[in-house]
Design a protein around this motif. Structure first.
Motif, PDB file in Angstrom:
ATOM      1  N   ALA A 126      44.793  56.020  28.717  1.00 24.70           N
ATOM      2  CA  ALA A 126      44.194  54.991  27.857  1.00 24.70           C
ATOM      3  C   ALA A 126      45.233  53.951  27.433  1.00 24.70           C
ATOM      4  N   ARG A 127      46.461  54.397  27.111  1.00 20.76           N
ATOM      5  CA  ARG A 127      47.499  53.440  26.725  1.00 20.76           C
ATOM      6  C   ARG A 127      47.836  52.533  27.904  1.00 20.76           C
ATOM      7  N   MET A 128      47.897  53.106  29.105  1.00 20.99           N
ATOM      8  CA  MET A 128      48.195  52.296  30.282  1.00 20.99           C
ATOM      9  C   MET A 128      47.064  51.299  30.546  1.00 20.99           C
ATOM     10  N   HIS A 129      45.830  51.747  30.394  1.00 26.91           N
ATOM     11  CA  HIS A 129      44.671  50.879  30.590  1.00 26.91           C
ATOM     12  C   HIS A 129      44.723  49.703  29.610  1.00 26.91           C
ATOM     13  N   GLU A 130      44.987  50.001  28.357  1.00 29.07           N
ATOM     14  CA  GLU A 130      45.069  48.941  27.339  1.00 29.07           C
ATOM     15  C   GLU A 130      46.176  47.946  27.670  1.00 29.07           C
ATOM     16  N   THR A 131      47.326  48.457  28.075  1.00 27.36           N
ATOM     17  CA  THR A 131      48.465  47.582  28.341  1.00 27.36           C
ATOM     18  C   THR A 131      48.239  46.731  29.588  1.00 27.36           C
ATOM     19  N   VAL A 132      47.710  47.334  30.640  1.00 29.94           N
ATOM     20  CA  VAL A 132      47.387  46.561  31.843  1.00 29.94           C
ATOM     21  C   VAL A 132      46.434  45.426  31.490  1.00 29.94           C
ATOM     22  N   ASN A 133      45.399  45.731  30.734  1.00 31.07           N
ATOM     23  CA  ASN A 133      44.424  44.684  30.405  1.00 31.07           C
ATOM     24  C   ASN A 133      44.981  43.657  29.430  1.00 31.07           C
ATOM     25  N   ALA A 134      45.907  44.049  28.576  1.00 30.99           N
ATOM     26  CA  ALA A 134      46.557  43.066  27.698  1.00 30.99           C
ATOM     27  C   ALA A 134      47.382  42.081  28.532  1.00 30.99           C
ATOM     28  N   ILE A 135      48.109  42.608  29.510  1.00 27.56           N
ATOM     29  CA  ILE A 135      48.902  41.740  30.393  1.00 27.56           C
ATOM     30  C   ILE A 135      47.979  40.825  31.196  1.00 27.56           C
ATOM     31  N   ARG A 136      46.899  41.379  31.711  1.00 24.20           N
ATOM     32  CA  ARG A 136      45.940  40.566  32.468  1.00 24.20           C
ATOM     33  C   ARG A 136      45.332  39.486  31.569  1.00 24.20           C
ATOM     34  N   GLY A 137      45.049  39.841  30.321  1.00 24.90           N
ATOM     35  CA  GLY A 137      44.486  38.872  29.379  1.00 24.90           C
ATOM     36  C   GLY A 137      45.429  37.712  29.120  1.00 24.90           C
ATOM     37  N   ARG A 182      47.281  36.434  31.160  1.00 21.18           N
ATOM     38  CA  ARG A 182      47.269  35.626  32.383  1.00 21.18           C
ATOM     39  C   ARG A 182      45.882  35.088  32.701  1.00 21.18           C
ATOM     40  N   ASP A 183      44.971  35.236  31.742  1.00 23.54           N
ATOM     41  CA  ASP A 183      43.585  34.796  31.918  1.00 23.54           C
ATOM     42  C   ASP A 183      42.904  35.464  33.109  1.00 23.54           C
ATOM     43  N   LEU A 184      43.237  36.720  33.336  1.00 21.67           N
ATOM     44  CA  LEU A 184      42.594  37.507  34.383  1.00 21.67           C
ATOM     45  C   LEU A 184      41.593  38.450  33.732  1.00 21.67           C
ATOM     46  N   PRO A 185      40.533  38.793  34.427  1.00 23.65           N
ATOM     47  CA  PRO A 185      39.549  39.722  33.846  1.00 23.65           C
ATOM     48  C   PRO A 185      40.121  41.137  33.730  1.00 23.65           C
ATOM     49  N   ALA A 186      39.576  41.886  32.826  1.00 20.66           N
ATOM     50  CA  ALA A 186      39.998  43.269  32.624  1.00 20.66           C
ATOM     51  C   ALA A 186      39.646  44.119  33.843  1.00 20.66           C
ATOM     52  N   VAL A 187      40.458  45.147  34.066  1.00 21.30           N
ATOM     53  CA  VAL A 187      40.154  46.117  35.122  1.00 21.30           C
ATOM     54  C   VAL A 187      39.508  47.342  34.475  1.00 21.30           C
ATOM     55  N   PRO A 188      38.640  48.015  35.205  1.00 22.57           N
ATOM     56  CA  PRO A 188      38.013  49.225  34.655  1.00 22.57           C
ATOM     57  C   PRO A 188      38.999  50.393  34.647  1.00 22.57           C
TER      58      PRO A 188
END
Length: 95
Positions: free
Chosen positions: A45-56, A58-64
């Motif tokens: 869950a921490r990795m998921h949150e961090t990946v999506n924060a980085i993507r955010g 960069r204006d990229l959509p979240a990954v599931p």
């Protein structure tokens, strides 16, 4: 320093901090492949949150979360599991 290396370093640090809390999550819970350690789900869950924060950033959509599960499964069994998991998640953050 390459962007992928920098993102890998950030994610590796995120995972290391989460791993330091393993003893606080001793239970078993339902995971993607059946019962699993509570700490494993927390780390994912921490990795998921961090990946999506980085993507955010960069204006990229979240990954599931399923993408994070696949990245983790590719890292399982490697002697450098933590670094591999961080690297595969960094690739997700960058694509």
């Amino acid at each position: 320093m390459s962007s992928l290396k920098a993102v890998t370093d950030v994610l590796h640090s995120t995972l290391a901090r989460a791993q330091e809390e393993r003893e606080q999550r001793p239970g078993l819970i339902d995971g993607p492949d059946g019962p699993e350690c509570e700490w494993a789900a927390y780390e994912r869950a921490r990795m998921h949150e961090t990946v999506n924060a980085i993507r955010g950033e960069r204006d990229l959509p979240a990954v599931p979360v399923e993408d994070i599960v696949r990245a983790e499964q590719h890292a399982v069994g490697h002697s450098d599991y933590s670094r591999k998991f961080a690297f595969y998640c960094a690739e997700l953050a960058e694509k």
